[in-house]
Design a protein around this motif. Structure first.
Motif, PDB file in Angstrom:
ATOM      1  N   LEU A   1      -5.202   7.208 -22.207  1.00  0.00           N
ATOM      2  CA  LEU A   1      -5.178   8.256 -23.232  1.00  0.00           C
ATOM      3  C   LEU A   1      -4.012   8.048 -24.200  1.00  0.00           C
ATOM      4  O   LEU A   1      -4.163   8.228 -25.409  1.00  0.00           O
ATOM      5  CB  LEU A   1      -5.065   9.638 -22.575  1.00  0.00           C
ATOM      6  CG  LEU A   1      -6.354  10.190 -21.956  1.00  0.00           C
ATOM      7  CD1 LEU A   1      -6.065  11.453 -21.166  1.00  0.00           C
ATOM      8  CD2 LEU A   1      -7.400  10.472 -23.030  1.00  0.00           C
ATOM      9  N   ALA A   2      -2.848   7.657 -23.646  1.00  0.00           N
ATOM     10  CA  ALA A   2      -1.678   7.419 -24.501  1.00  0.00           C
ATOM     11  C   ALA A   2      -1.938   6.248 -25.454  1.00  0.00           C
ATOM     12  O   ALA A   2      -1.580   6.303 -26.631  1.00  0.00           O
ATOM     13  CB  ALA A   2      -0.451   7.143 -23.640  1.00  0.00           C
ATOM     14  N   ALA A   3      -2.588   5.198 -24.935  1.00  0.00           N
ATOM     15  CA  ALA A   3      -2.902   4.033 -25.778  1.00  0.00           C
ATOM     16  C   ALA A   3      -3.902   4.404 -26.874  1.00  0.00           C
ATOM     17  O   ALA A   3      -3.767   3.971 -28.028  1.00  0.00           O
ATOM     18  CB  ALA A   3      -3.446   2.901 -24.922  1.00  0.00           C
ATOM     19  N   GLN A   4      -4.907   5.216 -26.516  1.00  0.00           N
ATOM     20  CA  GLN A   4      -5.896   5.654 -27.511  1.00  0.00           C
ATOM     21  C   GLN A   4      -5.241   6.510 -28.583  1.00  0.00           C
ATOM     22  O   GLN A   4      -5.551   6.394 -29.775  1.00  0.00           O
ATOM     23  CB  GLN A   4      -7.013   6.439 -26.821  1.00  0.00           C
ATOM     24  CG  GLN A   4      -7.974   5.571 -26.026  1.00  0.00           C
ATOM     25  CD  GLN A   4      -8.964   6.398 -25.224  1.00  0.00           C
ATOM     26  OE1 GLN A   4      -8.903   7.622 -25.174  1.00  0.00           O
ATOM     27  NE2 GLN A   4      -9.884   5.711 -24.565  1.00  0.00           N
TER      28      GLN A   4
ATOM     29  N   LYS B   1       0.829  -1.205   0.000  1.00  0.00           N
ATOM     30  CA  LYS B   1       0.000   0.000   0.000  1.00  0.00           C
ATOM     31  C   LYS B   1       0.863   1.255   0.000  1.00  0.00           C
ATOM     32  O   LYS B   1       0.556   2.251  -0.662  1.00  0.00           O
ATOM     33  CB  LYS B   1      -0.920  -0.018   1.225  1.00  0.00           C
ATOM     34  CG  LYS B   1      -2.062   0.953   1.163  1.00  0.00           C
ATOM     35  CD  LYS B   1      -3.009   0.742   2.325  1.00  0.00           C
ATOM     36  CE  LYS B   1      -4.159   1.724   2.260  1.00  0.00           C
ATOM     37  NZ  LYS B   1      -5.060   1.570   3.413  1.00  0.00           N
ATOM     38  N   ALA B   2       1.981   1.200   0.750  1.00  0.00           N
ATOM     39  CA  ALA B   2       2.874   2.361   0.833  1.00  0.00           C
ATOM     40  C   ALA B   2       3.557   2.638  -0.496  1.00  0.00           C
ATOM     41  O   ALA B   2       3.744   3.794  -0.879  1.00  0.00           O
ATOM     42  CB  ALA B   2       3.905   2.127   1.925  1.00  0.00           C
ATOM     43  N   THR B   3       3.946   1.583  -1.216  1.00  0.00           N
ATOM     44  CA  THR B   3       4.648   1.778  -2.490  1.00  0.00           C
ATOM     45  C   THR B   3       3.696   2.065  -3.650  1.00  0.00           C
ATOM     46  O   THR B   3       4.127   2.523  -4.697  1.00  0.00           O
ATOM     47  CB  THR B   3       5.472   0.526  -2.839  1.00  0.00           C
ATOM     48  OG1 THR B   3       4.599  -0.606  -2.862  1.00  0.00           O
ATOM     49  CG2 THR B   3       6.569   0.304  -1.825  1.00  0.00           C
ATOM     50  N   ARG B   4       2.434   1.793  -3.461  1.00  0.00           N
ATOM     51  CA  ARG B   4       1.442   1.924  -4.523  1.00  0.00           C
ATOM     52  C   ARG B   4       1.044   3.369  -4.795  1.00  0.00           C
ATOM     53  O   ARG B   4       0.619   3.712  -5.879  1.00  0.00           O
ATOM     54  CB  ARG B   4       0.215   1.136  -4.075  1.00  0.00           C
ATOM     55  CG  ARG B   4      -0.578   0.530  -5.111  1.00  0.00           C
ATOM     56  CD  ARG B   4      -1.511  -0.523  -4.622  1.00  0.00           C
ATOM     57  NE  ARG B   4      -2.250  -0.239  -3.414  1.00  0.00           N
ATOM     58  CZ  ARG B   4      -3.268  -0.956  -2.990  1.00  0.00           C
ATOM     59  NH1 ARG B   4      -3.631  -2.010  -3.683  1.00  0.00           N
ATOM     60  NH2 ARG B   4      -3.912  -0.663  -1.894  1.00  0.00           N
ATOM     61  N   GLY B   5       1.138   4.211  -3.808  1.00  0.00           N
ATOM     62  CA  GLY B   5       0.688   5.589  -3.962  1.00  0.00           C
ATOM     63  C   GLY B   5      -0.783   5.719  -3.600  1.00  0.00           C
ATOM     64  O   GLY B   5      -1.462   4.740  -3.303  1.00  0.00           O
TER      65      GLY B   5
ATOM     66  N   ALA C   1      -2.699   8.022 -13.164  1.00  0.00           N
ATOM     67  CA  ALA C   1      -1.744   7.264 -13.988  1.00  0.00           C
ATOM     68  C   ALA C   1      -2.472   6.342 -14.962  1.00  0.00           C
ATOM     69  O   ALA C   1      -2.084   6.212 -16.123  1.00  0.00           O
ATOM     70  CB  ALA C   1      -0.813   6.462 -13.091  1.00  0.00           C
ATOM     71  N   SER C   2      -3.553   5.710 -14.485  1.00  0.00           N
ATOM     72  CA  SER C   2      -4.331   4.815 -15.340  1.00  0.00           C
ATOM     73  C   SER C   2      -4.985   5.586 -16.483  1.00  0.00           C
ATOM     74  O   SER C   2      -4.980   5.136 -17.641  1.00  0.00           O
ATOM     75  CB  SER C   2      -5.393   4.109 -14.490  1.00  0.00           C
ATOM     76  OG  SER C   2      -6.212   3.305 -15.293  1.00  0.00           O
TER      77      SER C   2
END
Length: 198
Positions: free
Chosen positions: A67-70, A49-53, A61-62
């Motif tokens: 958007l980058a993939a589209q 959980k701590a490293t996940r942000g 980020a998702s």
């Protein structure tokens, strides 16, 4: 014996002044201390959980990745060479796609017709022999048209790009696969309409 050959071998390493570090020591310095393994499942969850942000960071980020993939897909469908698959890159392949897209190909009707014929065997099982015969005839037409299309494409490519080595069966197969796809499902999207001059 010359003066050079009498020089001791130790003088070659004069200037270094320290031993070469062992690999594990050098890598250890680069990586830093390794945290001990978690002792409990709760501790492991807390560490993940701590490293996940935060949830907002992950969501942002998702969304950014989506958007980058589209954007990449849109550019690929538009035919930008940088974003195409390696098999589609280059002016020769773009020309082949234009030649195929400018023709009305019978091969493109095979997939929809085959689907209709396969479904009809479930509805009318007694006509299965007739359907199989029709499918064989369609496949024969496909093979003949594939050979004709391959030769046409290769001749046009040699005329337009006399220095290219991208010819032969491989290029003919590329044209055949493109022609066998339904027009709306082709990627990259067609740049020319049926009947346009290339």
């Amino acid at each position: 014996m010359t003066a050079d050959s009498r020089t001791p071998a130790s003088t070659a390493t004069l200037g270094k002044g320290r031993p070469t570090p062992k690999r594990r020591d050098a890598q250890g310095k680069r990586r830093g201390p390794i945290a001990p393994a978690p002792l409990t499942a709760k501790e492991a969850r807390a560490r993940r959980k701590a490293t996940r942000g935060t949830k907002a960071d992950r969501k942002a980020a998702s969304a950014e990745r989506r958007l980058a993939a589209q954007d990449r897909r849109a550019r690929m469908l538009a035919g930008e060479d940088k974003y195409l698959l390696p098999r589609d890159q280059g002016p020769v392949r773009a020309f082949v796609r234009d030649v195929v897209d400018a023709r009305r190909n019978l091969v493109g009707l095979f997939m929809p017709m085959a689907l209709v014929l396969i479904l009809s065997t479930f509805v009318f099982p007694k006509y299965q022999i007739i359907v199989t015969l029709v499918m064989l005839v369609m496949m024969l037409f496909m093979m003949v048209e594939g050979v004709i299309l391959g030769r046409l494409v290769n001749n046009r490519v040699v005329e337009r790009f006399p220095e290219t080595t991208d010819t032969g069966v491989k290029l003919g197969w590329y044209a055949f696969v493109r022609a066998s796809q339904i027009r709306k499902m082709r990627a990259p999207k067609p740049r020319v309409g049926p009947g346009d001059a290339i």
